[in-house]
Scaffold this active site. Structure first.
Site, short mmCIF file in Angstrom:
data_model
loop_
_atom_site.label_atom_id
_atom_site.label_comp_id
_atom_site.label_asym_id
_atom_site.label_seq_id
_atom_site.Cartn_x
_atom_site.Cartn_y
_atom_site.Cartn_z
CB CYS A 171 -0.97 0.00 1.18
SG CYS A 171 -0.21 -0.35 2.77
CG HIS A 273 -0.56 4.50 3.90
ND1 HIS A 273 -1.26 4.25 5.05
CD2 HIS A 273 -0.10 3.28 3.49
CE1 HIS A 273 -1.22 2.95 5.32
NE2 HIS A 273 -0.54 2.35 4.39
#
Lengths: 384, 384, 384, 384
Positions: A171, A273
């Site tokens: 990710c 993120h």
């Protein structure tokens, strides 16, 4: 299936009975739940089989899963019975495509078994990312790597006709590599990257990070994460070449050596993120911040032109406000299928620095697998 | 006051009636509260005067301040009357040292007035940090810069006998510059630094960051912060030279140009700035991670040898565990007067990278001012 | 406007040019932003005028507002110019309905001015909630109180033809009173209520609660909140009677005295008020938990039958899982227009206890005002 | 040991070699870590043996425990070897007192084995709280229940001379029952209590609550917690009577039936349980809020008079500020050994309501066990 251009441009090709049956492995986990949420309204795919551990098998999905999404379980899935992750299960046999949200502890064997049983497997797990025959694809970046699949099938023992594995990236790699790819496309090779991540807790799955560890805290370490970013970047941004034996190999960005240094932190954020990135270009002088901004905003991945229904309208949203992107405000834009970039400015040490935000459970996980499957269909690698 | 060595070695020099009266400006604010907490049990100093805005003046401290510390208001301070920040106030006139936790909006004029009135002012505000006559001192790093004070006094109009201003650095500069200074001391000049900060909300004061802005979020921007780190680093790590006119000037690390690139983020942590740092040394080959670890652990600032009572036993605590330092667990060690460093490892782009944790309200703010005052006493710049 | 039944059943009555122009006061604030988000896709209303303080007036909305929603500013609103909150402004004069998200400090005078200027004002502010002529309406509970409006207009000086003020209740009252009303409807009068709230930070507006006050904390006090719940409950659940002078008055549940005891807490949750409620019924024996569950699930407010487009399909969602409702998982269900109830069980002190979750910025604020306006249209109190 | 009054008044009775050896079961867990932190500087006790699961046994403590306290592992404990929880282990055999922080899954058998082996066991686990022979003691409330110990020993098979088990109460019971006991002492029997808790995550141990479950959330349910509060309250506040067989029995507050209704919530707070309490007194008229405040502030538990060194100076701190107590600000006062009460006011449904804050890991867990042991020594139930 032969997909003509007109069909590809319309996400609603075909009629409902033509939808492609898909199975989801690891259906009760965090990534599996995200697959279910996204696929329940997908124009091409129909959730037909759910696989999970033996503890869940035999139960209706709603009682097997500890559902943690902010929308209810789709009604079409609620009563589906969960099966073991076994390719001989009748429900799986009626599927064409398998999405895997399995944990790495079990993904290796199960995904291999599904490939051997001639399924097209699109995996989120890390197990096969470093396999020299498995494409590691960030769908907004390197879909040409799908070209490795025929060789993967040919070298399998026994050789395969339809089965293969495609993985998507970690990710935190996925988020920052999209703008990096856009910059290489516009300005040529990048030779150094520093990236410091501030990663959300959902990236660790469920139960994942204990609250006592992360409340009012930062954990400046995520096991294996820095190595993943540093290695995956080279495979994804590199090309495919042929070696002396006539075999295709991933060249790991060999034509222009690229050094990547990653520092990874877990922060008390649920989803999204944030990544602080600084790059040095090979080209001198390097592009200006304004040129970088324009190149990022103009980036149009192939997957858009090909007509993948899950590709966002804006692969990269460039923010002008000085304090964006922010995970809580920007992570759901375009259902998290694109990335946001902001604070493009000069770096005193390398050339240009900026901030990337990526929704780790969407483009950083399930959405990437789904677009990869869409790409495989549009490129006739999976026949419909 | 003449402080002999034996006295300096004992933090309990003198008897209670010998304690030095100190005043605190901005006493009701976040930094002011931290000054009060730390000074209420200080072996040399006695809180004698509290200054705050006219809104608070005239009230007993406990009713003027919205106390946010996790220990109660010290009983010796609870009923003290708050005064305007005016050097002619009788209570201030009985003080020798003034600690300023004032906001930058008002610090400029008030601190100047106290200096002109012949007070030794130790300030947390940013106003005079770039003044070419004002030492910007991180007490565990560059106390020799106190040598600029005589020139500051001489060039004042009218010239001063006792009054001066010393500032301490921005909280995010203070934390990471301590290990940087330790590395330069052991391995010679550093020529490039990349630092990405994850800063606590208390760094923004009170009311500071609205909860709606930072819950479940990262703000990848703190106004002016990156410029402060990049500029202050050069002033602090540089030396003092003489120019052609015979005047002392801060040389801004001119002998070995140093490039600093900072990226600053606010994260949902109450106290404790985490900083991911990567450095390139001038020396080739650079030191190994193990050499760096040893140099950091061995670093002993002058202030320790001089006998400052508020200097921690370990200026730098080096962590071996892969996931430390962490703000919630490590920020209170040694009452936040030292810094923690962990994850010392090679950097693929520069030479060495590591993680620093510093308590932004202790060593990053009030504790630094207090040690600066202790240093000034031990060096006879403030007479007792 | 005369709304016939068929129209009422279809939320898309009329064509686009028939949409009703609405103005939003306090458009840049937290509630104002929620009004904009909800109204930008409303089938009957068109955002035509935006009002805010003089600091914002004259600017396009996107530069006046510090937008904090997780979806972008609607494109139809982005460039609208913000005006002062003055009923003589041309843009407001072209509106029929005014939604007010103003702060209480200014709402009193401004809302009165708009009423006097013959606007239908639907307010979130607390200023007129205790006015004996102003209906305090929770739209899923007591829309018959709209019957007070003719008297409000008649007693105004000068008497009004179209202007009036309707308020909605405090966010914490709104959430818990919906199941309370459902229980009174099924089981007759309730005579005692204990309610302990765990309220989200968004209820305090922006900047609202400083992060340093609420991180890792509970604040067991919200100024005025307990009194609001205790008083508003009586006005909302009570009826309208006529006094000796022939005037209509709110009877404050006088026929069956009701004691309400509220304890209010702020907790570190972004959106969604959780409320622990315990009730004692007049009727002996009281209903069983199972009867209560069924009555709650079956509750169908008038507003649904009337055809209000913003009324949710389920006014009350009853959860069977032992650990629900939870704010993060359940607050967005039906876009926050309904409430969730769980843990219905016996109380050892009163009769029955349960947990309510209400989205304080949706049904607890903007959504209630909007449904109140829809009700006023369907009941011909506002002519279209 | 015979403890005379003068000794009891001084917490430093005896000399170091006289310290009592104690063992800690479950030493690596959350409660075990708290025991270690508190006992490492205890004037009477010396940590001599550490017990944990077989996974930890044989390792030095610092490598066996995942230390989560904000102070470092005490140097005296760091290198101690962890042993299995077996009373025949030589290190345990040299102990007099055993503190148990074991999980309920294993506490039953292990604690029984230590009792049978003639150890004085002070347990935090729930296993024996409902045992009719085991005192359930909140040390600031009901230490006379220690009088049950001789009967516990006599009825044991075989009868015991020194071995016994004393438990302390659930953390949420402990906090609120201290002011309740103070009120009964001043104003006579209470007949109804409503309590709604907002409990910290540390109450669930480690790893405990997954961060994805509690970030930006409230969980309105803690398994078994409401039943514990409702039942334990009766045992603790009740007396000891003799039944027809001449056996001592806990009377469960039988002389004045007491109804308790608890609603328990988990909130995103690290340490410190906040509890909203409302009570109805038997006595009419009930005491006024001011009388209640005075009675709470004046409450002096026996344990204070007896000279227990770990008893706080103020059992109950009464706050006058309207918004206190708050967990983040008040939980560490007196090292968490007392409780805080605020917002004492009238209740519209019962008589008086107020807010209690208790540090769940101190007075709510380890501190209570330690004071219980101190009481047992001072009452000669454990011989020194």
């Amino acid at each position: 299936m032969s997909v003509d251009t007109s069909a590809a441009q319309s996400p609603t090709i075909g009629v409902v009975q033509d939808k492609i049956n898909v199975g989801i492995l690891g259906a009760t986990g965090t990534v599996g739940q995200r697959f279910i949420t996204l696929l329940s309204s997908h124009p091409w795919f129909k959730i037909h089989a759910l696989g999970a551990s033996s503890r869940s098998a035999g139960k209706p999905y709603h009682s097997a899963a500890s559902w943690k999404q902010t929308t209810p379980i789709p009604s079409s899935v609620r009563e589906l019975i969960v099966h073991p992750c076994d390719p001989t299960e009748p429900h799986f046999r009626e599927c064409t495509i398998i999405f895997s949200g399995l944990d790495a502890e079990v993904a290796g064997d199960i995904e291999a078994a599904f490939r051997t049983a001639e399924f097209a497997v699109f995996s989120n797990a890390k197990n096969y990312r470093r396999d020299p025959l498995v494409p590691l694809i960030v769908p907004l970046v390197n879909n040409p790597h799908l070209a490795m699949i025929p060789q993967q099938q040919a070298l399998h023992n026994p050789p395969l006709k339809k089965g293969f594995i495609v993985t998507n990236a970690n990710c935190s790699t996925t988020g920052y590599i999209i703008p990096i790819a856009a910059l290489e496309k516009s300005f040529g090779p990048i030779e150094a990257i520093m990236v410091t991540t501030l990663q959300a807790i959902s990236g660790a799955g469920y139960p994942g990070v204990p609250s006592l560890d992360i409340f009012d805290n930062v954990i400046p370490y995520i096991s294996g994460e820095e190595e993943k970013i540093e290695w995956e970047t080279l495979k994804i941004l590199g090309g495919i070449t042929e070696n002396d034996d006539g075999l295709k190999v991933f060249d790991m960005h060999a034509s222009h050596p690229l050094r990547v240094s990653a520092s990874c932190n877990r922060v008390p954020v649920i989803d999204g993120h944030t990544e602080c990135v600084s790059v040095r270009f090979a080209r001198r002088p390097p592009p200006s911040p304004q040129q970088v901004r324009e190149a990022l905003a103009a980036y149009t991945p192939d997957a858009q032109a090909l007509g993948c229904p899950s590709v966002p309208r804006h692969a990269i949203t460039v923010h002008e406000e000085p304090d964006r992107p922010q995970p809580r405000l920007d992570r759901y834009y375009q259902e998290g299928a694109g990335v946001s970039v902001g604070r493009v400015r000069q770096c005193q040490v390398l050339d240009i620095k900026f901030v990337v935000l990526a929704n780790n459970v969407s483009i950083g996980a399930a959405t990437s697998s789904i677009i990869n499957a869409e790409l495989a269909i549009l490129r006739d690698i999976v026949s419909r």
